[in-house]
Design a protein around this motif. Structure first.
Motif, PDB file in Angstrom:
ATOM      1  N   THR A 126       0.853  -1.183   0.000  1.00 46.22           N
ATOM      2  CA  THR A 126       0.000   0.000   0.000  1.00 46.22           C
ATOM      3  C   THR A 126       0.890   1.233   0.000  1.00 46.22           C
ATOM      4  O   THR A 126       2.022   1.186  -0.495  1.00 46.22           O
ATOM      5  CB  THR A 126      -0.950  -0.042   1.221  1.00 46.22           C
ATOM      6  OG1 THR A 126      -1.807   1.095   1.196  1.00 46.22           O
ATOM      7  CG2 THR A 126      -0.206  -0.085   2.535  1.00 46.22           C
ATOM      8  N   THR A 127       0.398   2.335   0.525  1.00 46.87           N
ATOM      9  CA  THR A 127       1.200   3.552   0.625  1.00 46.87           C
ATOM     10  C   THR A 127       1.078   4.143   2.022  1.00 46.87           C
ATOM     11  O   THR A 127       0.058   3.980   2.697  1.00 46.87           O
ATOM     12  CB  THR A 127       0.746   4.611  -0.400  1.00 46.87           C
ATOM     13  OG1 THR A 127      -0.655   4.889  -0.207  1.00 46.87           O
ATOM     14  CG2 THR A 127       0.981   4.141  -1.824  1.00 46.87           C
ATOM     15  N   LEU A 128       2.114   4.817   2.450  1.00 44.77           N
ATOM     16  CA  LEU A 128       2.106   5.607   3.685  1.00 44.77           C
ATOM     17  C   LEU A 128       2.370   7.059   3.297  1.00 44.77           C
ATOM     18  O   LEU A 128       3.477   7.386   2.845  1.00 44.77           O
ATOM     19  CB  LEU A 128       3.174   5.120   4.658  1.00 44.77           C
ATOM     20  CG  LEU A 128       2.887   3.830   5.429  1.00 44.77           C
ATOM     21  CD1 LEU A 128       4.118   3.416   6.245  1.00 44.77           C
ATOM     22  CD2 LEU A 128       1.688   3.998   6.352  1.00 44.77           C
ATOM     23  N   ASN A 129       1.350   7.887   3.427  1.00 41.93           N
ATOM     24  CA  ASN A 129       1.445   9.288   2.988  1.00 41.93           C
ATOM     25  C   ASN A 129       1.980   9.386   1.562  1.00 41.93           C
ATOM     26  O   ASN A 129       2.799  10.252   1.242  1.00 41.93           O
ATOM     27  CB  ASN A 129       2.321  10.089   3.947  1.00 41.93           C
ATOM     28  CG  ASN A 129       1.530  10.656   5.107  1.00 41.93           C
ATOM     29  OD1 ASN A 129       0.453  10.166   5.436  1.00 41.93           O
ATOM     30  ND2 ASN A 129       2.062  11.679   5.751  1.00 41.93           N
ATOM     31  N   LEU A 187       3.810  -3.699   4.171  1.00 39.29           N
ATOM     32  CA  LEU A 187       3.599  -3.745   5.616  1.00 39.29           C
ATOM     33  C   LEU A 187       3.204  -5.137   6.067  1.00 39.29           C
ATOM     34  O   LEU A 187       2.335  -5.771   5.483  1.00 39.29           O
ATOM     35  CB  LEU A 187       2.496  -2.759   6.016  1.00 39.29           C
ATOM     36  CG  LEU A 187       2.779  -1.285   5.716  1.00 39.29           C
ATOM     37  CD1 LEU A 187       1.489  -0.487   5.740  1.00 39.29           C
ATOM     38  CD2 LEU A 187       3.759  -0.721   6.729  1.00 39.29           C
ATOM     39  N   MET A 188       3.850  -5.597   7.139  1.00 34.46           N
ATOM     40  CA  MET A 188       3.478  -6.870   7.747  1.00 34.46           C
ATOM     41  C   MET A 188       2.370  -6.634   8.767  1.00 34.46           C
ATOM     42  O   MET A 188       2.454  -5.742   9.611  1.00 34.46           O
ATOM     43  CB  MET A 188       4.688  -7.501   8.432  1.00 34.46           C
ATOM     44  CG  MET A 188       4.391  -8.809   9.141  1.00 34.46           C
ATOM     45  SD  MET A 188       5.910  -9.497   9.872  1.00 34.46           S
ATOM     46  CE  MET A 188       5.232 -10.245  11.340  1.00 34.46           C
ATOM     47  N   LEU A 244       6.514  11.731   4.674  1.00 32.96           N
ATOM     48  CA  LEU A 244       5.966  11.280   5.964  1.00 32.96           C
ATOM     49  C   LEU A 244       5.685  12.460   6.895  1.00 32.96           C
ATOM     50  O   LEU A 244       4.754  12.414   7.701  1.00 32.96           O
ATOM     51  CB  LEU A 244       6.930  10.298   6.627  1.00 32.96           C
ATOM     52  CG  LEU A 244       7.095   8.954   5.919  1.00 32.96           C
ATOM     53  CD1 LEU A 244       8.233   8.150   6.539  1.00 32.96           C
ATOM     54  CD2 LEU A 244       5.804   8.146   5.964  1.00 32.96           C
ATOM     55  N   LYS A 245       6.539  13.474   6.839  1.00 33.53           N
ATOM     56  CA  LYS A 245       6.331  14.710   7.621  1.00 33.53           C
ATOM     57  C   LYS A 245       6.136  14.430   9.107  1.00 33.53           C
ATOM     58  O   LYS A 245       5.201  14.934   9.744  1.00 33.53           O
ATOM     59  CB  LYS A 245       5.126  15.498   7.060  1.00 33.53           C
ATOM     60  CG  LYS A 245       5.315  16.020   5.643  1.00 33.53           C
ATOM     61  CD  LYS A 245       4.093  16.820   5.193  1.00 33.53           C
ATOM     62  CE  LYS A 245       4.324  17.498   3.862  1.00 33.53           C
ATOM     63  NZ  LYS A 245       4.580  16.574   2.750  1.00 33.53           N
ATOM     64  N   MET A 246       7.016  13.628   9.678  1.00 31.79           N
ATOM     65  CA  MET A 246       6.926  13.301  11.104  1.00 31.79           C
ATOM     66  C   MET A 246       7.977  14.087  11.887  1.00 31.79           C
ATOM     67  O   MET A 246       9.101  14.282  11.426  1.00 31.79           O
ATOM     68  CB  MET A 246       7.154  11.794  11.318  1.00 31.79           C
ATOM     69  CG  MET A 246       6.134  10.909  10.651  1.00 31.79           C
ATOM     70  SD  MET A 246       6.296   9.157  11.134  1.00 31.79           S
ATOM     71  CE  MET A 246       7.985   8.803  10.632  1.00 31.79           C
ATOM     72  N   GLU A 247       7.589  14.507  13.087  1.00 28.59           N
ATOM     73  CA  GLU A 247       8.551  15.121  13.999  1.00 28.59           C
ATOM     74  C   GLU A 247       9.129  14.013  14.873  1.00 28.59           C
ATOM     75  O   GLU A 247       8.448  13.498  15.764  1.00 28.59           O
ATOM     76  CB  GLU A 247       7.874  16.192  14.856  1.00 28.59           C
ATOM     77  CG  GLU A 247       7.386  17.400  14.071  1.00 28.59           C
ATOM     78  CD  GLU A 247       6.837  18.480  14.986  1.00 28.59           C
ATOM     79  OE1 GLU A 247       7.056  18.396  16.214  1.00 28.59           O
ATOM     80  OE2 GLU A 247       6.182  19.401  14.465  1.00 28.59           O
ATOM     81  N   VAL A 248      10.371  13.638  14.597  1.00 30.89           N
ATOM     82  CA  VAL A 248      10.976  12.504  15.295  1.00 30.89           C
ATOM     83  C   VAL A 248      11.882  12.981  16.422  1.00 30.89           C
ATOM     84  O   VAL A 248      12.428  14.090  16.385  1.00 30.89           O
ATOM     85  CB  VAL A 248      11.768  11.606  14.319  1.00 30.89           C
ATOM     86  CG1 VAL A 248      10.861  11.088  13.210  1.00 30.89           C
ATOM     87  CG2 VAL A 248      12.965  12.339  13.735  1.00 30.89           C
ATOM     88  N   LEU A 275      -0.915   9.040   9.885  1.00 34.15           N
ATOM     89  CA  LEU A 275      -0.478   8.834   8.513  1.00 34.15           C
ATOM     90  C   LEU A 275      -1.603   8.220   7.690  1.00 34.15           C
ATOM     91  O   LEU A 275      -2.366   7.394   8.198  1.00 34.15           O
ATOM     92  CB  LEU A 275       0.747   7.901   8.477  1.00 34.15           C
ATOM     93  CG  LEU A 275       1.976   8.322   9.286  1.00 34.15           C
ATOM     94  CD1 LEU A 275       3.020   7.209   9.243  1.00 34.15           C
ATOM     95  CD2 LEU A 275       2.554   9.622   8.759  1.00 34.15           C
ATOM     96  N   ARG A 276      -1.662   8.614   6.433  1.00 29.46           N
ATOM     97  CA  ARG A 276      -2.614   7.986   5.514  1.00 29.46           C
ATOM     98  C   ARG A 276      -2.016   6.666   5.034  1.00 29.46           C
ATOM     99  O   ARG A 276      -0.924   6.626   4.471  1.00 29.46           O
ATOM    100  CB  ARG A 276      -2.860   8.901   4.312  1.00 29.46           C
ATOM    101  CG  ARG A 276      -3.975   8.417   3.397  1.00 29.46           C
ATOM    102  CD  ARG A 276      -5.326   8.841   3.917  1.00 29.46           C
ATOM    103  NE  ARG A 276      -6.408   8.339   3.083  1.00 29.46           N
ATOM    104  CZ  ARG A 276      -7.639   8.842   3.096  1.00 29.46           C
ATOM    105  NH1 ARG A 276      -7.949   9.824   3.891  1.00 29.46           N
ATOM    106  NH2 ARG A 276      -8.579   8.329   2.315  1.00 29.46           N
ATOM    107  N   MET A 277      -2.730   5.568   5.293  1.00 32.25           N
ATOM    108  CA  MET A 277      -2.285   4.252   4.853  1.00 32.25           C
ATOM    109  C   MET A 277      -3.281   3.758   3.810  1.00 32.25           C
ATOM    110  O   MET A 277      -4.352   3.260   4.139  1.00 32.25           O
ATOM    111  CB  MET A 277      -2.221   3.277   6.028  1.00 32.25           C
ATOM    112  CG  MET A 277      -1.817   1.866   5.631  1.00 32.25           C
ATOM    113  SD  MET A 277      -1.902   0.740   7.037  1.00 32.25           S
ATOM    114  CE  MET A 277      -2.447  -0.760   6.190  1.00 32.25           C
TER     115      MET A 277
END
Length: 282
Positions: free
Chosen positions: A28-31, A37-38, A60-64, A88-90
């Motif tokens: 699929t897609t993540l963002n 993906l498992m 992804l635009k995540m603040e890590v 996140l959009r999955m």
């Protein structure tokens, strides 16, 4: 195909699964970034490889934040380099929860209990492994989907893994025994049922020797690598199975009787994580 079209007509997010090495994966897609993906339920968040994060961090635009967390799987220890809290959009669904970015695991693992419907934000997941698919469902669709299904209360252990309380009856070698306890719904376990010898009820199953454990040995070294029991008949969650092998091992960090694995979920099952319910369909 018909079921997939039906789900999409009901605006459900449908994902096709492929089976590899005893685990189910979806592409699929993540963002917007392509991702494989498992399917999991025993991880504390979206497990993401550092390589995937570095390749797609702009989308992804995540603040890590830096991390020194360590997560122990059955297959070994994993080191978390960064963490984030993300939505996140999955594909056509939403993931919301912790993200753990690891430096020593190339796979991406998605916990089903952190998936949400994009329209009403419901966390309802239908697993139908016999058809190699799962859906993220809306609240409006639930009543029709659970018609004539049995329902079970979901609780969560100290690691956030969903479990249910039920009875287990095993018939083996002319003897029959029943125990009652908690069993983890484990999307990362390829078996039908795996028992935990650290649990007192499980220990009592075998304590008098009437139902005996068999050793599985390494063909080269002769070393015992696993134990199990062959059941002529087994009933759990009111589902009956015949002529099945059940693995038995020691999980010192867990109190539950064992795990319900992927082979248990070949029949349709619906997790309503908002209301802490599991529906087992016929």
């Amino acid at each position: 195909l018909f079921l997939g079209q039906y789900c999409m007509a009901q605006t459900e997010a449908v994902f096709k699964l492929t089976l590899e090495h005893g685990h189910f994966y979806c592409e699929t897609t993540l963002n917007g970034a392509k991702a494989k993906l498992m399917l999991e339920s025993g991880v504390p968040g979206l497990m993401m490889s550092e390589a995937f994060y570095e390749a797609h961090k702009d989308s992804l635009k995540m603040e890590v934040k830096e991390s020194d967390e360590k997560i122990r799987y059955l297959g070994g220890l994993r080191h978390v380099k960064y963490t984030a809290q993300a939505r996140l959009r999955m594909g056509d669904a939403i993931f919301e929860g912790p993200v753990k970015i690891t430096s020593d695991d190339n796979e991406l693992k998605i916990p089903i209990q952190m998936l949400h419907h994009p329209q009403d934000n419901s966390s309802i997941v239908k697993i139908y492994l016999a058809k190699s698919q799962f859906c993220v469902c809306s609240r409006d669709a639930l009543q029709k989907l659970t018609r004539e299904a049995s329902d079970w209360n979901l609780t969560y252990n100290q690691f956030g893994m969903p479990d249910i309380t039920t009875s287990l009856t095993i018939s083996a070698g002319g003897y029959q025994k029943t125990i009652t306890g908690k069993f983890i719904a484990d999307m990362g376990n390829a078996s039908l049922l795996f028992l935990n010898k650290c649990n007192a009820s499980v220990e009592n199953l075998f304590s008098d020797g009437k139902i005996s454990l068999k050793d599985a040995r390494d063909k080269r070294t002769g070393k015992v690598v696993a134990q199990g029991v062959y059941a002529e008949e087994l009933t759990i969650c009111k589902r009956m199975y015949e002529n099945v092998s059940v693995g038995v091992s020691t999980f010192k960090s867990l109190e539950e009787c064992g795990f319900l694995g992927l082979k248990f979920f070949t029949m349709p099952a619906i997790f309503d994580f908002d209301e802490d319910k599991l529906y087992l369909c016929t």
